[in-house]
Design a protein around this motif. Structure first.
Motif, PDB file in Angstrom:
ATOM      1  N   GLY A 130     -28.032  13.227 -26.487  1.00  0.00           N
ATOM      2  CA  GLY A 130     -26.697  12.952 -25.956  1.00  0.00           C
ATOM      3  C   GLY A 130     -25.642  13.829 -26.600  1.00  0.00           C
ATOM      4  O   GLY A 130     -24.740  14.334 -25.921  1.00  0.00           O
ATOM      5  N   SER A 131     -25.738  14.040 -27.918  1.00  0.00           N
ATOM      6  CA  SER A 131     -24.784  14.895 -28.622  1.00  0.00           C
ATOM      7  C   SER A 131     -24.865  16.334 -28.124  1.00  0.00           C
ATOM      8  O   SER A 131     -23.846  17.010 -27.947  1.00  0.00           O
ATOM      9  CB  SER A 131     -25.052  14.865 -30.127  1.00  0.00           C
ATOM     10  N   ASN A 133     -25.896  17.393 -25.137  1.00  0.00           N
ATOM     11  CA  ASN A 133     -25.325  17.492 -23.791  1.00  0.00           C
ATOM     12  C   ASN A 133     -23.801  17.434 -23.819  1.00  0.00           C
ATOM     13  O   ASN A 133     -23.125  18.130 -23.053  1.00  0.00           O
ATOM     14  CB  ASN A 133     -25.889  16.383 -22.901  1.00  0.00           C
ATOM     15  N   THR A 134     -23.248  16.618 -24.702  1.00  0.00           N
ATOM     16  CA  THR A 134     -21.794  16.555 -24.841  1.00  0.00           C
ATOM     17  C   THR A 134     -21.237  17.878 -25.350  1.00  0.00           C
ATOM     18  O   THR A 134     -20.240  18.397 -24.823  1.00  0.00           O
ATOM     19  CB  THR A 134     -21.403  15.425 -25.812  1.00  0.00           C
ATOM     20  N   ARG A 137     -21.416  20.434 -22.596  1.00  0.00           N
ATOM     21  CA  ARG A 137     -20.446  20.164 -21.535  1.00  0.00           C
ATOM     22  C   ARG A 137     -19.036  20.534 -21.964  1.00  0.00           C
ATOM     23  O   ARG A 137     -18.250  21.087 -21.181  1.00  0.00           O
ATOM     24  CB  ARG A 137     -20.495  18.682 -21.149  1.00  0.00           C
ATOM     25  N   GLN A 138     -18.678  20.238 -23.213  1.00  0.00           N
ATOM     26  CA  GLN A 138     -17.346  20.598 -23.699  1.00  0.00           C
ATOM     27  C   GLN A 138     -17.137  22.109 -23.650  1.00  0.00           C
ATOM     28  O   GLN A 138     -16.061  22.582 -23.248  1.00  0.00           O
ATOM     29  CB  GLN A 138     -17.140  20.083 -25.119  1.00  0.00           C
ATOM     30  N   ASN A 384     -10.900  12.103 -24.009  1.00  0.00           N
ATOM     31  CA  ASN A 384     -12.326  11.835 -24.053  1.00  0.00           C
ATOM     32  C   ASN A 384     -13.029  12.769 -25.036  1.00  0.00           C
ATOM     33  O   ASN A 384     -13.906  12.353 -25.805  1.00  0.00           O
ATOM     34  CB  ASN A 384     -12.931  11.996 -22.657  1.00  0.00           C
ATOM     35  N   GLU A 385     -12.648  14.048 -25.036  1.00  0.00           N
ATOM     36  CA  GLU A 385     -13.282  15.016 -25.934  1.00  0.00           C
ATOM     37  C   GLU A 385     -13.037  14.660 -27.398  1.00  0.00           C
ATOM     38  O   GLU A 385     -13.927  14.793 -28.250  1.00  0.00           O
ATOM     39  CB  GLU A 385     -12.753  16.418 -25.637  1.00  0.00           C
ATOM     40  N   GLU A 388     -15.183  11.774 -28.318  1.00  0.00           N
ATOM     41  CA  GLU A 388     -16.555  12.259 -28.515  1.00  0.00           C
ATOM     42  C   GLU A 388     -16.693  12.952 -29.875  1.00  0.00           C
ATOM     43  O   GLU A 388     -17.683  12.755 -30.593  1.00  0.00           O
ATOM     44  CB  GLU A 388     -16.921  13.238 -27.393  1.00  0.00           C
ATOM     45  N   GLU A 392     -19.024  11.673 -33.001  1.00  0.00           N
ATOM     46  CA  GLU A 392     -20.031  12.508 -33.655  1.00  0.00           C
ATOM     47  C   GLU A 392     -19.861  12.465 -35.172  1.00  0.00           C
ATOM     48  O   GLU A 392     -20.836  12.374 -35.924  1.00  0.00           O
ATOM     49  CB  GLU A 392     -19.911  13.950 -33.142  1.00  0.00           C
TER      50      GLU A 392
END
Length: 488
Positions: A130-131, A133-134, A137-138, A384-385, A388, A392
């Motif tokens: 998940g980390s 992919n985040t 995506r960022q 949201n970023e 996230e 993390e």
């Protein structure tokens, strides 16, 4: 992806030669185009040990102006890197806009190998995916092109290459114990790679499997993938990225107008509570270091609210070898050429250390929003970023506390006049402070939204009433002490 990949396809030699020449010509032209369009290109080469990542990478970069790229060979993390969040050493290697970054191995290979070594259980592996992919995506949302290739070879071919390398004393060093384990447990590694590739192949950062059994074919495949991805990115109009829904656990926060500022302390109580809080924080800092727990303190607030004096009282209680105060000014040109969080990833503390940010990544949703330094879509995505990013850090083990140092316009005006009248404090007041004051309503609206959308259970905001600076200093110190006592 690997389980159904067909190995052994070949191209006619003359056709391959013509295609490779066309790719080289195209890549030479693309260098200028990505500079003009400020397109950062991150190329990640993963694959089996002895698959030829380094040699193929060398052949690709020979076609590129050496001033346009950086190459990063990723080995096992150093002791320093192990004391940072997992993604730290990858985020800091992301390219500037208009340039290339090439990674020889990276986050996927490291994750799979840690999992098979028993360092990541199934739940931790799921979180890590998940980390990743985040993270990807960022970068993609910010305009970076990610080109991810996995070099695939058979078990037999890997064994043959390992043996050939080991026969020559000048190349034997290139074979690691990990390479030999891969070959011994080939099927297990293949299944793990396959699952990770499938889980991290997305529309914004797809994986490409390359048959690396024959070097000339692999070179053509890699060049074709790279030039094709760049052409597609250059041709596609830059559409605003989607603003995701907030899925983080939020705490209720008051609006600034609802916060009473009449809190104050007399000098005697102030001195007693200040001394007690500093003494306790000093003790907790030692335990923080011993247990390798990082502490991140974020200070935001109105001009002349008292951030500097507040930070000074916190810093006075800390071992100077274990903390750093990080004053954040306007980004430098090379920082503007990266994702806005890049310069903050670079400043993260080691575990067991304290980082105090005097201004922070929240500039994205305040000054950059109000002054028009970023597009509306950029600051709307940033809530949201940021959540996230802080999630993390929390998963890494960091304690995160965020303080909004709050005063009213009348108090600020009085302090501005006091600074102007005092020669020793005149440097603290600037034309920009007066301009920001004129925009107080817009800033207050932005701060209210920031507090509502980014005060999470793992990184809470605290509004610190600072009309009385003594009260503000003690409250902040006691909040830090309380949070550390709960964690430690």
């Amino acid at each position: 992806m690997l389980s159904d990949f067909v190995m052994g396809k070949t191209t006619d030699k003359d056709e391959r030669k013509r295609a490779l020449a066309a790719c080289r010509e195209r890549l030479a032209a693309q260098q200028q185009e990505i500079k003009a369009k400020k397109l950062g290109v991150l190329v990640l080469l993963e694959g089996w040990g002895a698959a030829g990542k380094g040699s193929l990478l060398g052949e690709v970069i020979n076609e590129i102006d050496p001033r346009s790229f950086k190459v990063h060979a990723i080995a096992a993390p150093t002791e320093e890197e192990r004391r940072k969040p997992f993604l730290w050493r990858y985020f800091v290697k992301t390219p500037e806009k208009g340039l290339f970054s090439f990674l020889d191995s990276g986050w996927l290979g490291e994750t799979v190998r840690q999992h098979l070594a028993g360092e990541l259980d199934t739940a931790a592996m799921t979180r890590r995916i998940g980390s990743i992919n985040t993270f990807e995506r960022q970068l993609a949302d910010d305009g970076t092109l990610l080109v991810k290739c996995f070099l695939n070879i058979t078990r037999k071919e890997q064994a043959k290459r390992i043996a050939r390398l080991e026969e020559d004393k000048d190349t034997a060093w290139r074979v690691s114990g990990e390479d030999e384990r891969e070959n011994e447990r080939y099927d297990e590694y293949r299944d793990a790679f396959d699952a990770a590739l499938t889980a991290t192949s997305t529309t914004y950062a797809p994986w490409h499997v390359v048959d690396a059994g024959e070097r000339a074919e692999a070179r053509l495949a890699l060049m074709t993938i790279l030039t094709g991805a760049i052409d597609a990115a250059l041709a596609a109009p830059r559409a605003p990225a989607a603003v995701p829904q907030n899925r983080f656990p939020l705490l209720p926060m008051p609006r600034l107008a609802e916060v009473a500022l009449d809190k104050e302390l007399d000098k005697g109580e102030y001195n007693d509570r200040l001394e007690a809080a500093q003494k306790r924080l000093r003790e907790l800092h030692n335990r923080l270091y011993r247990k390798k727990v990082p502490l991140i303190l974020v200070y935001e607030g109105w001009d002349a609210a008292g951030k500097g004096g507040n930070i000074k009282r916190v810093a006075a209680a800390l071992d100077p070898r274990g903390f750093e105060v990080l004053p954040i000014a306007s980004p430098e040109p090379h920082e503007l050429a990266h994702h806005y969080l890049w310069r903050f990833w670079r400043r993260l503390p080691k575990d067991g250390h304290v980082a105090i940010f005097d201004r922070s990544w929240y500039g994205r949703v305040m000054v950059e929003r109000i002054e028009g330094f970023c597009a509306q879509n950029d600051w709307q995505r940033a809530y949201n970023e940021i959540n996230e990013f802080e999630a993390e850090l929390s998963a890494w083990g960091a304690v995160i506390l965020k303080f909004w140092i709050h005063i009213d316009p009348e108090t600020q005006l009085a302090r501005f006049h006091e600074r102007q009248a005092n020669p020793e404090k005149q440097w603290k007041i600037t034309d920009e402070d007066w301009r920001n004051r004129e925009k107080w309503p817009a800033y207050e609206e932005a701060v209210d939204e920031m507090l509502q959308k980014t005060s999470t259970t793992y990184a809470p905001w605290h509004v610190i009433e600072s009309r009385d600076k003594k009260y503000a200093r003690v409250k902040t110190l006691e909040l830090i002490v309380g949070a550390l006592e709960e964690v430690l």
